[in-house]
Design an enzyme around this catalytic site. Sequence first.
Site, short mmCIF file in Angstrom:
data_model
loop_
_atom_site.label_atom_id
_atom_site.label_comp_id
_atom_site.label_asym_id
_atom_site.label_seq_id
_atom_site.Cartn_x
_atom_site.Cartn_y
_atom_site.Cartn_z
N LYS A 7 17.91 -10.19 10.74
CA LYS A 7 19.27 -10.22 10.20
C LYS A 7 19.90 -11.57 10.51
O LYS A 7 19.62 -12.19 11.54
CB LYS A 7 20.12 -9.13 10.84
CG LYS A 7 19.66 -7.73 10.47
CD LYS A 7 20.53 -6.68 11.11
CE LYS A 7 19.98 -5.32 10.71
NZ LYS A 7 20.59 -4.23 11.41
N HIS B 69 0.84 -1.19 0.00
CA HIS B 69 0.00 0.00 0.00
C HIS B 69 0.88 1.24 0.00
O HIS B 69 1.96 1.25 0.58
CB HIS B 69 -0.89 0.02 1.24
CG HIS B 69 -1.69 -1.22 1.42
ND1 HIS B 69 -2.90 -1.42 0.82
CD2 HIS B 69 -1.45 -2.35 2.12
CE1 HIS B 69 -3.37 -2.61 1.14
NE2 HIS B 69 -2.49 -3.20 1.93
#
Length: 185
Positions: free
Chosen positions: A179, A114
């Site tokens: 990560k 969006h």
Amino acid sequence: MTEKEKMLAGEVYSAVDPELLKELNMVKDIIHEYNMLRPSDFASRLSILKRLLGHVGDDKVFINQPFFCDYGKQISVGKRFFANFNFVVLDEAPVTIGDDCFIGPNVSIYTACHSTDPVERNTRQEWAKPVTIGDNVWIGGSVTILPGVTIGDNVTIGAGSVVVKDIPSNCVAVGNPCKVIKSLL
């Protein structure tokens, strides 16, 4: 192009298109039926998943109830797939999950995108990016996987992580943003 064709092509489309809304509501009825089945009714559960999803790898696929998705047909799961309670997949684009993948509780996979501009967002125009998860992947509880992400093979994603970019094969990754913290090779 129809709005659905635009959606599947990754182009901007109208999320309030009547045909898309009709399909979403039909899928919601199937999801409701699935979520209301007795948990021990394995045959009916598998039958509905095979009707709902685009690809089911084998008869050992198992998704605990409740389960929620938008279209279902854009979801492909490999052999021996398992997802725990409250698995949510917004599959406006393809979601491809490999063999021997395990999904913890409260995991969400999003493909819908969006605009960050509120005026543009309020037009109900959106687009979608696919998500791909390799083989032998463990996704810990309460993980969120964002649009366009690819997770390689032999990966563990730690609980509570938010996966915002690709994760390579053969590693452990955690955090927000997620990560790599350990290589497995």
